[in-house]
Design a protein around this motif. Structure first.
Motif, PDB file in Angstrom:
ATOM      1  N   PHE A  91     -11.926  -2.919  11.262  1.00  0.00           N
ATOM      2  CA  PHE A  91     -13.149  -3.662  10.880  1.00  0.00           C
ATOM      3  C   PHE A  91     -14.415  -2.894  11.252  1.00  0.00           C
ATOM      4  O   PHE A  91     -15.437  -3.023  10.578  1.00  0.00           O
ATOM      5  N   ILE A 121     -11.654  -8.779   2.291  1.00  0.00           N
ATOM      6  CA  ILE A 121     -11.881  -9.988   3.095  1.00  0.00           C
ATOM      7  C   ILE A 121     -13.367 -10.100   3.462  1.00  0.00           C
ATOM      8  O   ILE A 121     -13.877 -11.193   3.722  1.00  0.00           O
ATOM      9  N   TYR A 128      -2.651   6.467   2.409  1.00  0.00           N
ATOM     10  CA  TYR A 128      -3.073   5.637   3.536  1.00  0.00           C
ATOM     11  C   TYR A 128      -2.540   6.135   4.887  1.00  0.00           C
ATOM     12  O   TYR A 128      -3.134   5.874   5.918  1.00  0.00           O
ATOM     13  N   TRP A 148       1.081  -8.494   7.609  1.00  0.00           N
ATOM     14  CA  TRP A 148      -0.228  -8.519   6.940  1.00  0.00           C
ATOM     15  C   TRP A 148      -0.641  -9.979   6.686  1.00  0.00           C
ATOM     16  O   TRP A 148      -1.775 -10.367   6.975  1.00  0.00           O
ATOM     17  N   LYS A 156       0.865  -1.183   0.000  1.00  0.00           N
ATOM     18  CA  LYS A 156       0.000   0.000   0.000  1.00  0.00           C
ATOM     19  C   LYS A 156       0.900   1.231   0.000  1.00  0.00           C
ATOM     20  O   LYS A 156       1.942   1.235   0.667  1.00  0.00           O
ATOM     21  N   PHE A 190     -19.576 -11.293   3.221  1.00  0.00           N
ATOM     22  CA  PHE A 190     -20.374 -10.676   4.286  1.00  0.00           C
ATOM     23  C   PHE A 190     -21.149  -9.503   3.696  1.00  0.00           C
ATOM     24  O   PHE A 190     -22.358  -9.353   3.892  1.00  0.00           O
ATOM     25  N   ALA A 191     -20.423  -8.655   2.946  1.00  0.00           N
ATOM     26  CA  ALA A 191     -21.035  -7.438   2.397  1.00  0.00           C
ATOM     27  C   ALA A 191     -22.142  -7.783   1.404  1.00  0.00           C
ATOM     28  O   ALA A 191     -23.236  -7.222   1.478  1.00  0.00           O
ATOM     29  N   PHE A 242     -14.651 -15.273   8.424  1.00  0.00           N
ATOM     30  CA  PHE A 242     -15.591 -15.096   7.319  1.00  0.00           C
ATOM     31  C   PHE A 242     -15.937 -16.443   6.688  1.00  0.00           C
ATOM     32  O   PHE A 242     -16.296 -16.524   5.522  1.00  0.00           O
ATOM     33  N   PRO A 254     -15.473  -3.829  -7.566  1.00  0.00           N
ATOM     34  CA  PRO A 254     -15.889  -3.110  -6.355  1.00  0.00           C
ATOM     35  C   PRO A 254     -15.150  -3.605  -5.118  1.00  0.00           C
ATOM     36  O   PRO A 254     -14.938  -2.845  -4.174  1.00  0.00           O
ATOM     37  N   LEU A 282      -6.070  -3.548   6.773  1.00  0.00           N
ATOM     38  CA  LEU A 282      -6.130  -2.674   5.595  1.00  0.00           C
ATOM     39  C   LEU A 282      -4.789  -1.990   5.310  1.00  0.00           C
ATOM     40  O   LEU A 282      -4.410  -1.809   4.162  1.00  0.00           O
TER      41      LEU A 282
HETATM   42  C1  HEM Z   1     -19.908  -3.071  -0.207  1.00  0.00           C
HETATM   43  C2  HEM Z   1     -19.033  -3.232   0.766  1.00  0.00           C
HETATM   44  C3  HEM Z   1     -17.549  -3.287   0.590  1.00  0.00           C
HETATM   45  C4  HEM Z   1     -16.757  -2.880  -0.446  1.00  0.00           C
HETATM   46  C5  HEM Z   1     -17.195  -2.270  -1.765  1.00  0.00           C
HETATM   47  C6  HEM Z   1     -15.388  -3.150  -0.074  1.00  0.00           C
HETATM   48  C7  HEM Z   1     -14.293  -2.895  -0.888  1.00  0.00           C
HETATM   49  C8  HEM Z   1     -12.992  -3.159  -0.539  1.00  0.00           C
HETATM   50  C9  HEM Z   1     -11.855  -2.887  -1.370  1.00  0.00           C
HETATM   51  C10 HEM Z   1     -11.904  -2.249  -2.750  1.00  0.00           C
HETATM   52  C11 HEM Z   1     -10.747  -3.280  -0.696  1.00  0.00           C
HETATM   53  C12 HEM Z   1      -9.289  -3.149  -1.146  1.00  0.00           C
HETATM   54  C13 HEM Z   1      -8.670  -1.952  -0.433  1.00  0.00           C
HETATM   55  C14 HEM Z   1      -7.266  -1.619  -0.870  1.00  0.00           C
HETATM   56  O1  HEM Z   1      -6.658  -2.324  -1.665  1.00  0.00           O
HETATM   57  O2  HEM Z   1      -6.771  -0.601  -0.371  1.00  0.00           O
HETATM   58  C15 HEM Z   1     -11.180  -3.799   0.570  1.00  0.00           C
HETATM   59  C16 HEM Z   1     -10.340  -4.296   1.544  1.00  0.00           C
HETATM   60  C17 HEM Z   1     -10.778  -4.661   2.793  1.00  0.00           C
HETATM   61  N1  HEM Z   1     -12.067  -4.766   3.232  1.00  0.00           N
HETATM   62 FE1  HEM Z   1     -13.723  -4.351   2.167  1.00  0.00          FE
HETATM   63  N2  HEM Z   1     -15.375  -3.688   1.178  1.00  0.00           N
HETATM   64  C18 HEM Z   1     -16.667  -3.814   1.617  1.00  0.00           C
HETATM   65  C19 HEM Z   1     -17.089  -4.343   2.809  1.00  0.00           C
HETATM   66  C20 HEM Z   1     -16.265  -4.819   3.784  1.00  0.00           C
HETATM   67  C21 HEM Z   1     -16.708  -5.420   5.021  1.00  0.00           C
HETATM   68  C22 HEM Z   1     -18.178  -5.664   5.389  1.00  0.00           C
HETATM   69  C23 HEM Z   1     -15.603  -5.703   5.753  1.00  0.00           C
HETATM   70  C24 HEM Z   1     -15.482  -6.341   7.109  1.00  0.00           C
HETATM   71  C25 HEM Z   1     -16.425  -6.973   7.711  1.00  0.00           C
HETATM   72  C26 HEM Z   1     -14.450  -5.294   4.965  1.00  0.00           C
HETATM   73  C27 HEM Z   1     -13.141  -5.391   5.368  1.00  0.00           C
HETATM   74  C28 HEM Z   1     -12.058  -5.140   4.548  1.00  0.00           C
HETATM   75  C29 HEM Z   1     -10.681  -5.283   4.982  1.00  0.00           C
HETATM   76  C30 HEM Z   1     -10.213  -5.648   6.377  1.00  0.00           C
HETATM   77  C31 HEM Z   1      -9.872  -5.004   3.877  1.00  0.00           C
HETATM   78  C32 HEM Z   1      -8.361  -5.104   3.796  1.00  0.00           C
HETATM   79  C33 HEM Z   1      -8.028  -6.513   3.307  1.00  0.00           C
HETATM   80  C34 HEM Z   1      -6.534  -6.783   3.134  1.00  0.00           C
HETATM   81  O3  HEM Z   1      -5.808  -5.891   2.737  1.00  0.00           O
HETATM   82  O4  HEM Z   1      -6.161  -7.933   3.386  1.00  0.00           O
HETATM   83  N3  HEM Z   1     -14.897  -4.780   3.783  1.00  0.00           N
HETATM   84  N4  HEM Z   1     -12.559  -3.718   0.654  1.00  0.00           N
END
Ligand code: HEM
Length: 510
Positions: free
Chosen positions: A318, A458, A120, A139, A115, A462-463, A150, A449, A132
């Motif tokens: 989270f 991750i 960030y 990580w 990242k 769920f979403a 999950f 998305p 994140l």
């Molecule tokens: C419509 C809902 C959601 C969308 C569109 C979404 C989208 C994304 C995207 C695009 C990333 C990549 C971020 C990056 O590369 O900087 C991401 C990462 C992540 N999301 Fe989601 N997210 C959603 C819902 C959620 C939910 C419900 C959770 C937890 C319960 C969550 C937890 C995370 C976490 C922890 C990461 C980092 C994962 C990693 O780097 O290993 N997200 N999300």
């Protein structure tokens, strides 16, 4: 009269001599800095020579091109003109290399680049180094540790909780519309998704939606979204020291404190619960643990528990990611359906035939609403909740068309522009769910998305479950239409928001 530093004439002379030295030194430093910035800009211009963009001012970059409420729309004109990617200069040598092509996205997301520091780092005081923002081996360890939270068996049990939270929100709307049929959705939906994540991931008992204290957390998240984005665009706000002294810096500090109080309370309550007799035994007997219990019971490779700081960072991460993204998703989907009554009705009929009065929605129903799922995906295309993500190149990159970039460049994958790119999606502004009909062909990286690759979302499953439950239950109870006097203006904060809220007209169905 000039006073030489070398020939001081009493105390006054030595003070002015010192001033001269300081001035001289400052000038030299300023010149050195200017030379450094000049050289860096020249190096960047050379590195980016294969990627044209509109002419930019050496100091103000492309600032003159953009108006705050038109940024997203305006950038789409560049997307049509400059294929695949182009640099957007912010000021001086500061720029974001914007990518909006699926082949380019595939190359970027297939690499293990970390990242980027910007943007960030501005999230760190708020969510710390959780999943994140972490990079490298730490990580990887955290991702492995949290993936079981999950698991399919756990997600299944959440559907009931999601439905209950949605029903509380719909009950509130039913009361509200007896006074005024227009409702601003974003705040209600945010409270509902916060309620859901609190119960699902943090074993919280009680309802956030009915507790006024939680509104301050939602407000803090709203402020932090805005403040971080305006900081990103302001050259004078880059230094932490200076930022802390500004009104925005102080507001941001206060908002972080409010957010931390909320998450600290959640951790405290769960820790206290686990002290109760029999609670640990219950946990040992569970096949799959909730998210917070995984963190509290985690043993790292060295046998130690997760440090308090790491634990807090994951909870902050989270808590934010788990509700603000889904709130954006649900609000924009409902807006898209309000704008397209025919699609709204088709979804409603599908859901009515599946659920009847909707008294009970289960995991099995979620895969049996194909048309609604197509509409949800089409809305996520037009209104991606996470509009941008960034990486810094850890080694040079060459794209499929032969153009390349050196190591060290910050690359922003502009998901919003990718989803609106006319070379990827025909008539991109038209809401057309048939794009997602079974069997329709798409580039693997045209619709992102939830991003893709090892650092994808991750919480994706769920979403998607939460979006389906919320849309299904809302459409069973209400008919949605637009408020023509207050159409939302999408704005790319950390999450896609509307500058003026999302106001919809609600009519209760019989
Ligand atoms: C419509 C809902 C959601 C969308 C569109 C979404 C989208 C994304 C995207 C695009 C990333 C990549 C971020 C990056 O590369 O900087 C991401 C990462 C992540 N999301 Fe989601 N997210 C959603 C819902 C959620 C939910 C419900 C959770 C937890 C319960 C969550 C937890 C995370 C976490 C922890 C990461 C980092 C994962 C990693 O780097 O290993 N997200 N999300």
């Amino acid at each position: 009269m000039s006073v030489s530093v070398l020939s001081p004439t009493g105390p006054l002379g030595s003070v002015s001599g010192l001033l001269q030295v300081v001035t001289l030194l400052s000038l030299v430093l300023l010149l050195l800095k200017a030379a450094q910035l000049y050289l860096r800009r020249q190096w960047l211009l050379k590195a980016l020579k294969d990627f044209p963009s509109p002419p930019s001012h050496w100091l103000f970059g492309h600032k003159h091109e953009f108006q705050k409420d038109q940024e997203l729309q305006h950038f789409l004109k560049w997307v049509e003109k400059f294929p695949c990617a182009c640099p957007r200069w912010l000021w001086g040598s500061n720029f974001a290399f914007q990518v909006y092509d699926p082949d380019y996205a595939k190359v970027i997301l297939g690499r293990p680049d970390p990242k980027s520091h910007e943007p960030y780092r501005f999230l760190v005081p708020w969510i710390g180094y959780g999943l994140l923002l972490l990079n490298g081996q730490t990580w990887f360890q955290h991702r492995q540790m949290l993936t079981p939270a999950f698991h399919y068996d756990i997600l299944k049990t959440y559907v009931r909780i999601m439905a209950d939270s949605v029903q509380i929100m719909l009950d509130k709307w039913e009361k509200l519309i007896t006074q005024d049929p227009y409702v601003e959705f974003f705040e209600h939906v945010s409270l509902m998704t916060l309620d859901t994540i609190m119960k699902c991931a943090f074993s919280y008992q009680g309802s956030i939606q009915l507790d006024r204290n939680s509104h301050s957390y939602i407000q803090a998240v709203g402020n932090l979204n805005k403040l971080i984005c305006s900081r990103l665009r302001n050259a004078f706000y880059q230094s932490d020291f200076i930022y802390r002294l500004t009104p925005d810096g102080r507001l941001s500090h206060y908002a972080c404190q409010v957010a931390h109080q909320h998450t600290e309370q959640v951790i405290k309550l769960r820790k206290a619960d686990l002290q109760k007799e029999g609670e640990m035994e219950k946990i040992r007997r569970k096949r799959h643990l909730d998210f917070l219990d995984i963190l509290l019971c985690a043993k790292m490779e060295n046998g130690h528990s997760l440090s308090d700081q790491n634990l807090k960072a994951e909870v902050d991460t989270f808590m934010f990611e788990g509700h603000d993204t889904t709130a954006s998703g649900i609000s924009w989907i409902l807006y898209a359906l309000a704008m397209h009554p025919k699609h709204q009705q088709a979804c409603r009929e599908e859901i009515q035939s599946l659920l009847g009065d909707g008294a009970f929605i289960t995991w099995d129903h979620l895969n049996r609403m194909p048309y609604t799922t197509m509409c949800i995906k089409e809305a996520l295309r037009i209104y991606p909740p996470v509009p941008n993500i960034s990486r810094v190149l850890s080694k040079p990159i060459t794209f499929p068309d032969g153009r390349s970039l050196p190591k060290g460049i910050r690359v922003t994958l502009n998901i919003y522009s990718l989803h609106h790119n006319p070379k990827v999606w025909s008539n991109p502004e038209v809401f057309d769910p048939s794009r997602f009909a079974p069997g329709s062909a798409q580039h693997s990286h045209a619709f992102l998305p939830f991003s893709a690759g090892s650092r994808n979302c991750i919480g994706k499953q769920f979403a998607m479950n939460e979006l389906k439950v919320a849309v299904a239950l809302t459409l069973l109870r209400f008919e949605l239409s637009l408020d023509p006097t207050r159409l939302p203006i999408p704005v790319a904060e950390i999450v896609l928001k509307s500058m003026n809220g999302i106001h919809l007209h609600l009519k209760k169905l019989l």
